[in-house]
Design a protein around this motif. Structure first.
Motif, short mmCIF file in Angstrom:
data_model
loop_
_atom_site.label_atom_id
_atom_site.label_comp_id
_atom_site.label_asym_id
_atom_site.label_seq_id
_atom_site.Cartn_x
_atom_site.Cartn_y
_atom_site.Cartn_z
N PRO A 1 -27.47 33.09 -18.11
CA PRO A 1 -26.70 32.36 -19.13
C PRO A 1 -26.93 30.86 -19.09
N PHE A 2 -27.18 30.30 -17.90
CA PHE A 2 -27.52 28.87 -17.82
C PHE A 2 -28.82 28.59 -18.57
N LEU A 3 -29.83 29.43 -18.35
CA LEU A 3 -31.09 29.25 -19.04
C LEU A 3 -30.94 29.41 -20.55
N PHE A 4 -30.06 30.33 -20.96
CA PHE A 4 -29.81 30.48 -22.39
C PHE A 4 -29.25 29.18 -22.96
N ASN A 5 -28.27 28.60 -22.30
CA ASN A 5 -27.69 27.35 -22.78
C ASN A 5 -28.75 26.25 -22.85
N LEU A 6 -29.64 26.23 -21.87
CA LEU A 6 -30.69 25.23 -21.84
C LEU A 6 -31.62 25.35 -23.04
N PHE A 7 -32.13 26.55 -23.26
CA PHE A 7 -33.12 26.72 -24.32
C PHE A 7 -32.50 26.85 -25.71
N ALA A 8 -31.19 27.01 -25.78
CA ALA A 8 -30.51 27.00 -27.08
C ALA A 8 -30.28 25.58 -27.58
N ASP A 9 -30.56 24.61 -26.75
CA ASP A 9 -30.39 23.20 -27.13
C ASP A 9 -31.53 22.79 -28.06
N PRO A 10 -31.24 22.35 -29.27
CA PRO A 10 -32.31 21.96 -30.20
C PRO A 10 -33.07 20.72 -29.77
N ASP A 11 -32.59 19.99 -28.75
CA ASP A 11 -33.36 18.88 -28.21
C ASP A 11 -34.31 19.35 -27.11
N ILE A 12 -34.22 20.62 -26.72
CA ILE A 12 -35.14 21.19 -25.74
C ILE A 12 -36.21 22.01 -26.45
N ILE A 13 -35.79 22.95 -27.27
CA ILE A 13 -36.72 23.66 -28.15
C ILE A 13 -36.47 23.14 -29.56
N ARG A 14 -37.38 22.36 -30.05
CA ARG A 14 -37.19 21.69 -31.34
C ARG A 14 -37.90 22.49 -32.43
N GLN B 1 -32.37 33.39 -26.13
CA GLN B 1 -32.04 34.61 -25.42
C GLN B 1 -33.29 35.28 -24.86
N LEU B 2 -34.35 35.31 -25.66
CA LEU B 2 -35.60 35.92 -25.24
C LEU B 2 -36.20 35.16 -24.04
N ILE B 3 -36.26 33.85 -24.15
CA ILE B 3 -36.86 33.05 -23.08
C ILE B 3 -36.04 33.16 -21.80
N SER B 4 -34.72 33.11 -21.94
CA SER B 4 -33.86 33.15 -20.74
C SER B 4 -34.00 34.48 -20.01
N ILE B 5 -34.16 35.56 -20.74
CA ILE B 5 -34.34 36.87 -20.12
C ILE B 5 -35.68 36.94 -19.38
N LEU B 6 -36.72 36.38 -20.01
CA LEU B 6 -38.05 36.42 -19.40
C LEU B 6 -38.15 35.52 -18.17
N ARG B 7 -37.46 34.37 -18.20
CA ARG B 7 -37.56 33.42 -17.10
C ARG B 7 -36.57 33.67 -15.98
N ALA B 8 -35.51 34.41 -16.24
CA ALA B 8 -34.44 34.57 -15.25
C ALA B 8 -34.92 35.11 -13.90
N PRO B 9 -35.75 36.15 -13.84
CA PRO B 9 -36.17 36.66 -12.53
C PRO B 9 -36.85 35.62 -11.66
N LYS B 10 -37.78 34.86 -12.24
CA LYS B 10 -38.48 33.83 -11.47
C LYS B 10 -37.52 32.71 -11.05
N SER B 11 -36.63 32.31 -11.95
CA SER B 11 -35.67 31.25 -11.63
C SER B 11 -34.70 31.70 -10.54
N LYS B 12 -34.31 32.96 -10.57
CA LYS B 12 -33.40 33.47 -9.54
C LYS B 12 -34.03 33.38 -8.16
N GLU B 13 -35.33 33.62 -8.08
CA GLU B 13 -36.02 33.49 -6.80
C GLU B 13 -35.91 32.07 -6.27
#
Length: 488
Positions: free
Chosen positions: A132-145, A159-171
């Protein structure tokens, strides 16, 4: 392995600067006031106004002391120097200064209910918070414009990006204890800042507002209103300004101020960047000097500044001042070190890139390998973008880059800690707050012109129809999806 910024398309960004003016002094005791325009227009998508100089009216007041040590003020019609101010919102000072140290605040300010809002990124406190942290990050229009046509895809894409990146970020977060320490450290900085302000005779409530995790900026704003604050200083904990950090948080404040009558009337002063402050520069030099002296051969140590990267188009297309401010900041730090007899070689690189687009160069990992190939044996990493320890210092630098350096032939590795609650640093932030208070003024509401167009039913229907077709093709294309997954 910190969370990066994915660049799809940039809209323009307004960046303004001021010119330096000669400094005035009298008897070593002086007080000064700056009056400047302060608006939020710098976040609007207006390429015609990018990098337009700000017209600033500065009025100085000279304070002198008579034989009884009483202060008197004489109005002068010359500007007073404030070094290397950047961004659009400027601050002033009416604090009495003796040899550069703030002695107190005006009686009018002392009677105000003053609030200080510290802005920071935020970070997941547990592994369950990562996605959910990654979702908030990439939902920001100043991050993904996204282009206006595809703005309705912002949250599905996040949502798509956060799901794909979550496993690596959790490590990564698991490697540093299962969560980010950023909230704890920022809370400690807030408490230390409040104490420092009290010592300088200013009582203030200090609040913490995170952009992508608790306590969110909106939560802090709610408490500020509940406490009936009458004057507010906004202090992003990013030394250098970027549209993806301080700019994003300011955009949130802009939205709140536009919709809430209390905040529309509240006098606010925003310190957009403070990398040029003498206290910050000396605090960084202190930490670097201490670490360099711990090497067996200090004079052989290469000082390696590693800054968080941003996509190159942020700077070249959107006018982000981040790169210029970063380079100037390092010049100031190195000048301070040279004045102490530390003329070591240094270099700058950018870390944490993500996605297929070009980011600011040179890249940290590539530079480390090159330095090893050139025979550099002692390297001191300096995380220059960060004032708090978090995943990009504790995991990316301390683990990934250290391992890469040792593999590349670098024998001696060191890392300068983040400033955290270093007393000289906190004291300088307190001075910055006091200096900013007199210029606080109500923020005029700013109209987002694109919103009116998007609210038009016909235009909105056309955009939704065309956007849906394109989005369907993009998201369901197996080759494109596979390529996109590999890039994030």
């Amino acid at each position: 392995m910190g969370s990066g910024v994915l660049q799809l398309k940039l809209s323009s960004f307004c960046h303004r600067r001021t010119n330096n003016s000669p400094e005035l002094s009298c008897h070593r005791i002086r007080a000064f006031t700056f009056n400047a325009k302060s608006t939020f227009h710098c976040l609007l998508e207006d390429s015609q106004r990018s990098k337009k100089p700000l017209e600033m009216a500065a009025i100085s007041h000279l304070a002198s002391a008579d034989g009884s040590d009483n202060f008197t003020k004489t109005s002068l019609h010359k500007p007073v120097k404030m070094r290397h101010l950047n961004g659009q919102t400027f601050f002033s000072t009416e604090a009495y200064v003796l040899d550069g140290e703030v002695m107190g605040v005006s009686s009018d300010i002392a009677q105000e209910r003053v609030g200080v809002l510290l802005l920071n990124l935020g970070g997941p406190e547990t592994l369950h918070d990562v996605q959910p942290f990654l979702f908030n990050l990439f939902a920001d229009p100043d991050i993904i414009r996204l282009p206006r046509l595809f703005r309705f895809l912002q949250q599905p894409l996040a949502q798509l990006i956060s799901i794909l990146r979550a496993p690596k970020s959790k490590e990564g977060y698991a490697a540093i204890g299962g969560g980010s320490p950023l909230r704890r450290i920022t809370d400690e900085q807030a408490r230390a800042l409040r104490v420092a302000l009290e010592e300088k005779n200013l009582h203030a409530n200090v609040y913490v507002g995170m952009r992508y995790w608790h306590p969110f900026t909106e939560e802090a704003i709610h408490q500020i209103k509940k406490d009936n604050i009458t004057k507010l200083v906004v202090l992003p904990l990013y030394p250098q300004f970027s549209i993806s950090t301080s700019g994003s948080s300011i955009r949130v404040l802009q939205s709140i101020f536009r919709e809430d009558a209390y905040f529309a009337r509240l006098p606010v002063s925003i310190i957009e960047s403070w990398y040029q402050r003498e206290g910050y520069i000396k605090s960084m030099a202190d930490l670097i000097e201490k670490e360099i002296l711990s090497f067996s051969e200090p004079e052989e140590v290469m000082i390696f500044f590693s800054a968080h990267g941003v996509p190159l188009s942020y700077v070249e297309d959107a006018g982000d001042p981040y790169r210029d401010q970063m380079e100037e900041c390092i010049t100031l730090i190195m000048d301070e070190l040279k004045s102490r007899g530390i003329p070591n070689n240094h270099t700058l690189a950018y870390q944490s890139r993500v996605g297929p687009v070009q980011w600011l160069k040179p890249y940290t990992d590539e530079v480390i390998v090159e330095l090893g190939q050139k025979g550099v044996e002692s390297l001191l990493a300096v995380p220059i973008s960060f004032v708090s320890e978090h995943i990009e210092t504790l995991e990316e630098i301390d683990m990934e880059y250290k391992h890469l350096a040792l593999q590349s032939g670098i024998k001696n590795w060191g890392r300068v800690p983040a400033l955290g609650c270093t007393s000289s640093f906190i004291s300088d932030l307190a001075d910055a707050v006091i200096e900013a208070l007199p210029s606080a003024s109500a923020m005029s509401s700013t109209k987002d012109t694109y919103r009116d167009a998007d609210m038009d039913p016909v235009q909105y229907a056309i955009k939704m129809f065309l956007g849906s077709i394109i989005a369907f093709i993009l998201l369901l294309s197996p080759k494109l999806f596979s390529s996109f997954r590999n890039s994030v």
